[in-house]
Write a protein that holds these residues in place. Sequence first.
Motif, PDB file in Angstrom:
ATOM      1  N   VAL A  44       0.842  -1.201   0.000  1.00  0.00           N
ATOM      2  CA  VAL A  44       0.000   0.000   0.000  1.00  0.00           C
ATOM      3  C   VAL A  44       0.878   1.253   0.000  1.00  0.00           C
ATOM      4  O   VAL A  44       0.584   2.236  -0.698  1.00  0.00           O
ATOM      5  CB  VAL A  44      -0.946  -0.003   1.221  1.00  0.00           C
ATOM      6  N   ALA A  45       1.959   1.231   0.776  1.00  0.00           N
ATOM      7  CA  ALA A  45       2.882   2.372   0.795  1.00  0.00           C
ATOM      8  C   ALA A  45       3.454   2.621  -0.596  1.00  0.00           C
ATOM      9  O   ALA A  45       3.567   3.772  -1.042  1.00  0.00           O
ATOM     10  CB  ALA A  45       4.006   2.115   1.800  1.00  0.00           C
ATOM     11  N   PHE A  46       3.806   1.560  -1.301  1.00  0.00           N
ATOM     12  CA  PHE A  46       4.348   1.724  -2.646  1.00  0.00           C
ATOM     13  C   PHE A  46       3.283   2.271  -3.597  1.00  0.00           C
ATOM     14  O   PHE A  46       3.582   3.117  -4.454  1.00  0.00           O
ATOM     15  CB  PHE A  46       4.880   0.397  -3.171  1.00  0.00           C
ATOM     16  N   LEU A  47       2.045   1.820  -3.456  1.00  0.00           N
ATOM     17  CA  LEU A  47       0.973   2.323  -4.313  1.00  0.00           C
ATOM     18  C   LEU A  47       0.793   3.830  -4.137  1.00  0.00           C
ATOM     19  O   LEU A  47       0.429   4.532  -5.086  1.00  0.00           O
ATOM     20  CB  LEU A  47      -0.339   1.607  -4.004  1.00  0.00           C
ATOM     21  N   GLY A  48       1.038   4.314  -2.927  1.00  0.00           N
ATOM     22  CA  GLY A  48       0.947   5.756  -2.699  1.00  0.00           C
ATOM     23  C   GLY A  48       2.008   6.528  -3.436  1.00  0.00           C
ATOM     24  O   GLY A  48       1.801   7.698  -3.803  1.00  0.00           O
ATOM     25  N   ARG A  49       3.158   5.916  -3.686  1.00  0.00           N
ATOM     26  CA  ARG A  49       4.255   6.577  -4.393  1.00  0.00           C
ATOM     27  C   ARG A  49       4.185   6.355  -5.912  1.00  0.00           C
ATOM     28  O   ARG A  49       4.669   7.192  -6.681  1.00  0.00           O
ATOM     29  CB  ARG A  49       5.581   6.028  -3.868  1.00  0.00           C
ATOM     30  N   LEU A  50       3.591   5.253  -6.324  1.00  0.00           N
ATOM     31  CA  LEU A  50       3.644   4.826  -7.727  1.00  0.00           C
ATOM     32  C   LEU A  50       3.197   5.891  -8.732  1.00  0.00           C
ATOM     33  O   LEU A  50       3.883   6.100  -9.742  1.00  0.00           O
ATOM     34  CB  LEU A  50       2.830   3.539  -7.906  1.00  0.00           C
ATOM     35  N   PRO A  51       2.077   6.584  -8.547  1.00  0.00           N
ATOM     36  CA  PRO A  51       1.646   7.544  -9.572  1.00  0.00           C
ATOM     37  C   PRO A  51       2.629   8.688  -9.807  1.00  0.00           C
ATOM     38  O   PRO A  51       2.570   9.347 -10.845  1.00  0.00           O
ATOM     39  CB  PRO A  51       0.310   8.073  -9.017  1.00  0.00           C
ATOM     40  N   SER A  52       3.534   8.936  -8.870  1.00  0.00           N
ATOM     41  CA  SER A  52       4.494  10.028  -9.030  1.00  0.00           C
ATOM     42  C   SER A  52       5.783   9.578  -9.708  1.00  0.00           C
ATOM     43  O   SER A  52       6.666  10.404  -9.962  1.00  0.00           O
ATOM     44  CB  SER A  52       4.834  10.629  -7.659  1.00  0.00           C
ATOM     45  N   LEU A  53       5.914   8.289 -10.016  1.00  0.00           N
ATOM     46  CA  LEU A  53       7.133   7.769 -10.608  1.00  0.00           C
ATOM     47  C   LEU A  53       7.055   7.760 -12.128  1.00  0.00           C
ATOM     48  O   LEU A  53       5.993   7.503 -12.704  1.00  0.00           O
ATOM     49  CB  LEU A  53       7.385   6.329 -10.129  1.00  0.00           C
ATOM     50  N   ASP A  54       8.204   8.024 -12.784  1.00  0.00           N
ATOM     51  CA  ASP A  54       8.290   7.767 -14.219  1.00  0.00           C
ATOM     52  C   ASP A  54       8.902   6.382 -14.402  1.00  0.00           C
ATOM     53  O   ASP A  54       9.205   5.677 -13.431  1.00  0.00           O
ATOM     54  CB  ASP A  54       9.110   8.846 -14.927  1.00  0.00           C
ATOM     55  N   ALA A  55       9.079   5.965 -15.652  1.00  0.00           N
ATOM     56  CA  ALA A  55       9.557   4.613 -15.926  1.00  0.00           C
ATOM     57  C   ALA A  55      10.923   4.361 -15.306  1.00  0.00           C
ATOM     58  O   ALA A  55      11.166   3.303 -14.706  1.00  0.00           O
ATOM     59  CB  ALA A  55       9.599   4.369 -17.434  1.00  0.00           C
ATOM     60  N   GLN A  56      11.831   5.326 -15.430  1.00  0.00           N
ATOM     61  CA  GLN A  56      13.167   5.152 -14.883  1.00  0.00           C
ATOM     62  C   GLN A  56      13.141   5.083 -13.361  1.00  0.00           C
ATOM     63  O   GLN A  56      13.808   4.239 -12.749  1.00  0.00           O
ATOM     64  CB  GLN A  56      14.078   6.294 -15.346  1.00  0.00           C
ATOM     65  N   GLY A  57      12.370   5.967 -12.748  1.00  0.00           N
ATOM     66  CA  GLY A  57      12.270   5.960 -11.291  1.00  0.00           C
ATOM     67  C   GLY A  57      11.686   4.657 -10.776  1.00  0.00           C
ATOM     68  O   GLY A  57      12.111   4.142  -9.735  1.00  0.00           O
ATOM     69  N   TYR A  58      10.709   4.115 -11.501  1.00  0.00           N
ATOM     70  CA  TYR A  58      10.122   2.841 -11.117  1.00  0.00           C
ATOM     71  C   TYR A  58      11.161   1.723 -11.168  1.00  0.00           C
ATOM     72  O   TYR A  58      11.304   0.944 -10.231  1.00  0.00           O
ATOM     73  CB  TYR A  58       8.940   2.523 -12.028  1.00  0.00           C
TER      74      TYR A  58
END
Length: 254
Positions: A149-163
């Motif tokens: 769940v913590a990762f899902l909170g961050r996921l929308p702010s990531l680009d492909a490289q950051g992911y």
Amino acid sequence: MNAFLRTGLWLGGAVLTAGAAGVAALWSGIYDVGADAPHTRPVYAVLEYARARSVATRASAIAVPADLDDAERVRRGAGNYAAMCAGCHLTPGAGPSELSRGLYPAPPNLSRREVDAASAFWTIKHGIKASGMPAWGGSMDDAHLWDLVAFLGRLPSLDAQGYRELVARSDGHSHGGGEDASGHGAMGRHAHGDDARSGADDAQGHDAGAGDAGAGGHAHTHDDAHPPAPRDSAKAAPPTEDAHTHRDGRSHRH
């Protein structure tokens, strides 16, 4: 016969007629349950409303941890998302995968959607009936679920490289031992992402495809591989001064 009785009889007859029609429709198989045949709008609306209310009602009693923005939680959740979720819920910059295209209702693209933490936790833990969403609570403890769940909170702010970088820094597929339920021993290693792509393709006998390039597919390699079978000692041992070999290839000692 008074009006009240007539109305009651009319309503009773209507209910019986509708029930008989429903039973006949079910028996005939007229309703198409294929995943490539969408529900009618009324059926879809009812199912979506029932799902949303069911999750919201149960999630309302869940206490959300205060540290969901902790970098360690996010880091740990990244590996499990890549291994268990990305094939359906996608990753930043990636197109639809084979799974996401084939499922109905279509799973949400979580790389573009913010989620309610309590609802996400309940859904991950308990799954959704008659959908592609499993109940991960059977193999994951709550701490690892909250990491997701913590990762899902961050996921929308990531680009492909950051992911990709965040997944590379994670612990990979790890959730308290439940991952061994599929037969992976304690010595098994899980390789994820681009580093594992070629191994996964070789093991499965097919190319992952452009749609799955960012889906976090994973391959498994094991350190506990079976050792080679022991050689027959009689055949392996070279002849010695106390032994001789017959024409049939057999040797014996005197």
